[in-house]
Motif scaffolding. Structure first.
Motif, mmCIF file in Angstrom:
data_model
loop_
_atom_site.group_PDB
_atom_site.id
_atom_site.type_symbol
_atom_site.label_atom_id
_atom_site.label_comp_id
_atom_site.label_asym_id
_atom_site.label_seq_id
_atom_site.Cartn_x
_atom_site.Cartn_y
_atom_site.Cartn_z
ATOM 1 N N ARG A 767 0.835 -1.207 0.000
ATOM 2 C CA ARG A 767 0.000 0.000 0.000
ATOM 3 C C ARG A 767 0.869 1.257 0.000
ATOM 4 N N LEU A 768 1.946 1.273 0.786
ATOM 5 C CA LEU A 768 2.835 2.438 0.832
ATOM 6 C C LEU A 768 3.577 2.637 -0.490
ATOM 7 N N ALA A 769 3.779 1.528 -1.224
ATOM 8 C CA ALA A 769 4.463 1.621 -2.514
ATOM 9 C C ALA A 769 3.536 2.067 -3.635
ATOM 10 N N GLY A 770 2.267 2.282 -3.334
ATOM 11 C CA GLY A 770 1.348 2.804 -4.329
ATOM 12 C C GLY A 770 0.325 1.812 -4.851
ATOM 13 N N ARG A 773 -6.110 -0.557 -3.104
ATOM 14 C CA ARG A 773 -6.828 -1.608 -2.400
ATOM 15 C C ARG A 773 -7.353 -2.657 -3.384
ATOM 16 N N GLY A 774 -7.871 -2.200 -4.513
ATOM 17 C CA GLY A 774 -8.399 -3.142 -5.501
ATOM 18 C C GLY A 774 -7.327 -4.080 -6.015
ATOM 19 N N GLN A 775 -6.129 -3.560 -6.253
ATOM 20 C CA GLN A 775 -5.039 -4.415 -6.744
ATOM 21 C C GLN A 775 -4.641 -5.457 -5.688
ATOM 22 N N VAL A 776 -4.624 -5.028 -4.410
ATOM 23 C CA VAL A 776 -4.308 -5.983 -3.345
ATOM 24 C C VAL A 776 -5.364 -7.076 -3.278
ATOM 25 N N ARG A 777 -6.646 -6.675 -3.374
ATOM 26 C CA ARG A 777 -7.716 -7.682 -3.336
ATOM 27 C C ARG A 777 -7.615 -8.636 -4.520
ATOM 28 N N HIS A 778 -7.314 -8.062 -5.707
ATOM 29 C CA HIS A 778 -7.168 -8.935 -6.878
ATOM 30 C C HIS A 778 -5.966 -9.865 -6.727
ATOM 31 N N MET A 779 -4.869 -9.343 -6.170
ATOM 32 C CA MET A 779 -3.698 -10.187 -5.934
ATOM 33 C C MET A 779 -4.058 -11.355 -5.011
ATOM 34 N N MET A 780 -4.766 -11.045 -3.910
ATOM 35 C CA MET A 780 -5.179 -12.094 -2.973
ATOM 36 C C MET A 780 -6.105 -13.101 -3.657
ATOM 37 N N ARG A 781 -6.980 -12.586 -4.533
ATOM 38 C CA ARG A 781 -7.914 -13.478 -5.226
ATOM 39 C C ARG A 781 -7.163 -14.440 -6.147
ATOM 40 N N TRP A 782 -6.167 -13.886 -6.874
ATOM 41 C CA TRP A 782 -5.374 -14.765 -7.747
ATOM 42 C C TRP A 782 -4.612 -15.813 -6.926
ATOM 43 N N GLU A 783 -4.077 -15.395 -5.788
ATOM 44 C CA GLU A 783 -3.369 -16.355 -4.933
ATOM 45 C C GLU A 783 -4.324 -17.450 -4.429
ATOM 46 N N ALA A 784 -5.545 -17.047 -4.065
ATOM 47 C CA ALA A 784 -6.531 -18.028 -3.599
ATOM 48 C C ALA A 784 -6.862 -19.029 -4.707
ATOM 49 N N LEU A 845 -7.268 -4.367 4.892
ATOM 50 C CA LEU A 845 -7.266 -3.153 4.075
ATOM 51 C C LEU A 845 -8.016 -2.002 4.717
ATOM 52 N N ARG A 846 -8.772 -2.295 5.781
ATOM 53 C CA ARG A 846 -9.456 -1.208 6.478
ATOM 54 C C ARG A 846 -8.491 -0.395 7.339
ATOM 55 N N SER A 847 -7.371 -1.000 7.698
ATOM 56 C CA SER A 847 -6.401 -0.329 8.573
ATOM 57 C C SER A 847 -5.455 0.548 7.764
ATOM 58 N N SER A 848 -4.888 1.540 8.435
ATOM 59 C CA SER A 848 -3.913 2.413 7.791
ATOM 60 C C SER A 848 -2.623 1.646 7.532
ATOM 61 N N PRO A 849 -2.034 1.771 6.330
ATOM 62 C CA PRO A 849 -0.778 1.056 6.051
ATOM 63 C C PRO A 849 0.358 1.479 6.982
ATOM 64 N N ILE A 850 0.368 2.729 7.411
ATOM 65 C CA ILE A 850 1.422 3.177 8.327
ATOM 66 C C ILE A 850 1.272 2.488 9.666
#
Length: 857
Positions: A767-770, A773-784, A845-850
């Protein structure tokens, strides 16, 4: 210090132990359920009801046994008889001659059809009084030849009285009987008492009785009476006292004990191994996720011994509580499971579930020991790290598994291959019994070699993933870099697929092949069956159509109708056979009528010999080719068999055939088996029309035979009966698949949630690298999806490697995988992976990345 650290960890970081708690909870539930069923199988008994006033009962051994020597040791193998074992009625006089015996009454129960108001239980008049003083004649006199005594309730309901007549049919014959008297109402239901000699003939097994009830003279104790009776009968029968008398009233109890012990013991052993396996895997994963915490402790001076003690103490704090929490759900599962067996007739209704402390204690102890062992092995790496290197090493995943783990994984792989090869050479239940062992070997190998499996999967599936854009590329890189994490998620999915696939598809193959054989082999135009009226519980499994024992018999009467070319009755029973040092049972049919006409109603795919030769002598048998191969028998040789009541016989093999799965593995003349079954009523009569005959007219003629409760159907009636015979096996396999598959599914979800929640820092860095949230969710979905695909693929391979030799041993065919079962199973695994990944990912993803990057790991 170690104890304080452990208590603090559990108290202030309970979330770290939720996954472990869940695994231990469900493991304890499964172990408790299986242990309770095993305990019930060992201790199952029913109180004596009919024999409550007879302190001693003489009955036959309900098992077939063989004794053999191995070196200096002697061992005995036993197998319950398929039907009811009986004793020689001549023992009655020998028992009555003993000085302490006041009365010895022979007792037999046999079905009687055509009675007023429905079926009756037939008995000899000498048995009146066994149930106590209330069991007596209340009107009229004892029956003579051609006479019968009815219970008062049955007679009054039908408006019958002494002097009236009633038409009755029993296994040994039938006719019109004059009512000579009335007896007190019976708790067992409508009853008809015949003169003793006539009852002996009508029972269908002359000279043998179900049991002999013995009552003592005044002042003679039950122990002294049993000793005298034992001297009189010797080895010819068994002397039962106390609760063992109930087993004589409920002969199905012997088979029920074996079924319960089989589920609780054999399947329970596999389930327990799986539970321990899951607990070890989950605890190891949870401990490994805390590597930074243990590294920090090492860095500030904690010794390896203190690290190990801390983990052991945490296990002792969490495991007993989690396991104890699973006891009540386990008892609920056992009660539901037991109730299903009672409902399907596998266990008598009088048997009660035995709930004792031993299975509960075993569940708690096993789960605690598994947690301790898992924690100990998982702590080896952080504990042996040098204090100065610990923090750095904790952030880096090991490049490859250790050589001990890899070696053990290869060893289990070889073991699974060898066991599958052994199953290839086995037949019948021996092949089926190896299935779960093969699955366990391969699953253990997958767990040990998981990182290697994950690396291969990531390499193969990573290429198409990278074509899916940035989320897919991230998923491919993550799975390759964190193969251990991926492996921990793949193993449970593979476990679900392998267990459910093996148990469900093994049964589907048997049912499919059996149905195919019935459809191909049944050539009869009509099937006479029975509506199965509720025959008394005293004569279990006796519903059927009166066959050749009638006067005249149904088969002969059907064969004499215009337009009928052939009529053959089938009497379903079983035989016990010996294979080396083992005993097993096989379904068998007694053939009523002319065996030379059998080919007109059945095409059994005769391989050698001729089925017509069954009519040469009662001392003949035709065998399914697979059973003949197991016995090493050919046409013209004799084989050792035990009939339904345990009587040993050595019939001559006159033919072998190929469709035994659908029609029974042995065919014998009716004369050979009629006296050795529970009730000698043909279950079905197969009728073939003559060429050019009017089928509808023949069906009307068959319906007009006037047999109570008889139905006239087409070939589907036979197939329905064959499918009903396999219903219990299908249900049992479905339940076992549900228990193991459900447990594995919960474990899979638990593991996936744990692995996702452990990725706080990783997600925060993305998240800090840019990364959105949607990309993270899609990444998790592909991993699943990658986890699901790999787990399904590995599990499917394990199931197939297991099923091929097993189904060939059982059916001679390759596995049959119905799409209606396979597709929902695969879809369920995919949905499970997606849900168990998406829900915790959304929470992260609801939490702050920092905040996540600086939070506790």
């Amino acid at each position: 210090m170690s104890n304080g650290l452990a208590r603090a960890s559990v108290r202030f970081r309970p979330a770290s132990f939720v996954g472990t708690f869940v695994a231990l909870f469900f493991a304890a539930a499964v172990i408790t359920a299986c242990g309770t069923l095993l305990q019930t199988g060992i201790t199952a008994s029913v109180p004596a009801a009919r024999y409550a006033d007879a302190p001693v009962v003489v009955a036959a051994d309900p098992t077939v046994g063989i004794t053999f020597r191995e070196g200096e040791d002697t061992d005995t193998e036993e197998q319950p008889v398929p039907d009811r074992a009986r004793v020689d009625s001549a023992l009655t006089a020998r028992i009555a001659a003993q000085p302490g015996v006041a009365a010895a009454r022979p007792d037999s129960a046999f079905p009687v059809q055509g009675g007023p108001g429905g079926p009756l239980t037939g008995r000899g008049f000498a048995a009146l009084g066994i149930a106590g003083p209330q069991d007596r004649l209340v009107e009229g006199r004892a029956p003579g030849a051609g006479e019968v005594v009815l219970d008062a309730d049955t007679a009054r309901a039908a408006r019958l009285a002494p002097g009236g007549t009633v038409a009755l049919t029993a296994p040994g014959g039938g006719g019109s009987y004059r009512i000579s008297g009335l007896a007190a109402p019976q708790s067992a239901g409508p009853t008809a008492w015949f003169a003793d000699q006539q009852a002996d003939r009508l029972s269908g097994h002359p000279g043998r009785v179900d049991a002999i009830a013995v009552q003592p003279r005044e002042g003679v104790t039950a122990k002294a009476l049993a000793a005298q009776v034992g001297t009189a009968v010797g080895d010819a029968a068994e002397v039962r006292t106390g609760r063992d008398r109930g087993t004589v009233e409920q002969p199905a109890l012997t088979g029920a004990r074996e079924a319960l012990a089989g589920i609780g013991g054999s399947f329970g052993g596999i389930a327990t191994m799986t539970a321990v396996f899951v607990v070890v895997s989950t605890v190891a994963l949870a401990t490994g996720q805390r590597a930074r915490e243990f590294a920090l402790l090492r860095a500030v001076g904690a010794t390896p011994r203190q690290i190990r003690r801390t983990i052991a103490t945490e296990a002792m704090l969490v495991a007993p509580l989690a396991a104890a929490s699973g006891i009540l759900p386990g008892l609920g599962l056992a009660r539901w499971w037991f109730g299903g067996m009672v409902e399907r007739g596998a266990v008598p209704e009088a048997v009660e579930l035995s709930v004792g402390p031993l299975p509960m204690v075993a569940a708690v102890v096993l789960c605690t020991l598994a947690a301790l062992a898992a924690g100990f092995f998982a702590a080896r790496r952080p504990a042996r790290m040098r204090a100065g290197q610990a923090l750095g090493a904790a952030t880096v995943e090991p490049s490859r598994p250790g050589w001990i783990r890899t070696g053990l994984g290869l060893l289990f792989t070889a073991g699974g291959i060898v066991l599958a090869g052994v199953a290839t050479g086995l037949n019948g239940s021996d092949a089926a019994n190896t299935a779960l062992g093969v699955v366990m070997c391969f699953l253990t190998a997958v767990a040990l070699l998981g990182p290697w499996v994950a690396r291969v999967a990531a390499g193969l599936l990573g290429v198409p993933l990278r074509a899916g854009g940035a989320p897919g590329s991230l998923a491919a890189d993550n799975t390759r870099a964190n193969a251990r994490r991926l492996a921990s998620a793949i193993t449970p999915i593979a476990m679900v697929t392998a267990f459910c696939g093996t148990l469900l598809f093994m049964q589907s193959t048997v049912r499919h092949e059996s149905g195919e054989q019935v459809r191909a082999g049944l050539t009869a135009d009509h099937v006479l069956g029975s509506t199965g009226p509720g025959l008394p519980a005293a004569v279990p499994g006796a519903a059927g159509v009166p066959g050749a024992a009638g006067t005249p018999g149904v088969v002969e009467r059907a064969a004499g109708l215009p337009g009928v070319e052939a009529a053959v009755g089938v009497l379903r029973t079983g035989v016990v056979y010996r294979e080396g040092h083992n005993l097993d049972s096989a379904a068998a049919l007694g053939i009523t009528g002319d065996p030379s006409r059998l080919s007109r109603v059945l095409d059994l795919d005769v391989r050698t010999g001729s089925l017509a030769d069954l009519g040469r002598s009662p001392d003949t048998v035709a065998l399914d080719a697979a059973l003949a191969s197991t016995l090493g028998a050919e046409v013209g040789e004799r084989v050792q068999l035990w009939l339904g009541d345990g009587t040993e016989t050595r019939p001559l093999v006159v033919a072998t055939y190929g469709r035994g799965l659908g029609f029974g593995q042995a065919l014998l003349p009716r004369a050979a088996v009629a006296e050795h079954v529970t009730a000698a009523f043909d279950q079905q009569v197969l009728v073939a029309d003559a060429p050019g005959a009017d089928r509808a007219a023949v069906a009307r003629g068959l319906a007009g035979l006037g047999v109570p409760g008889m139905t006239v159907t087409d070939r589907a009636g036979f197939a329905a009966q064959a499918d009903k015979d396999q219903e219990m096996g299908a249900w049992a396999n479905a339940v076992m698949a549900g228990v193991l598959g459900g447990f594995a599914a919960v474990t899979a979800a638990n593991t996936l949630v744990m692995t996702v929640l452990d990725r706080r820092r990783e997600v925060a860095l993305l998240r800090l690298a840019g990364t959105t949230r949607g990309q993270v969710r899609h990444m998790m979905r592909w991993e699943a999806l990658l986890v699901a695909a790999t787990g399904l693929g590995v599990g499917a391979v394990i199931a197939w490697v297991t099923l091929v030799p097993v189904t060939r041993g059982l059916t001679g065919a390759t596995p049959y995988v119905p799409p209606g079962t396979a597709l929902p199973l695969a879809a369920g695994a995919v949905a499970l992976c997606l849900a168990a990944t998406a829900l915790p990912a959304r929470a992260l993803l609801r939490s702050s990345p920092i905040a996540m990057s600086g939070g506790k790991q």
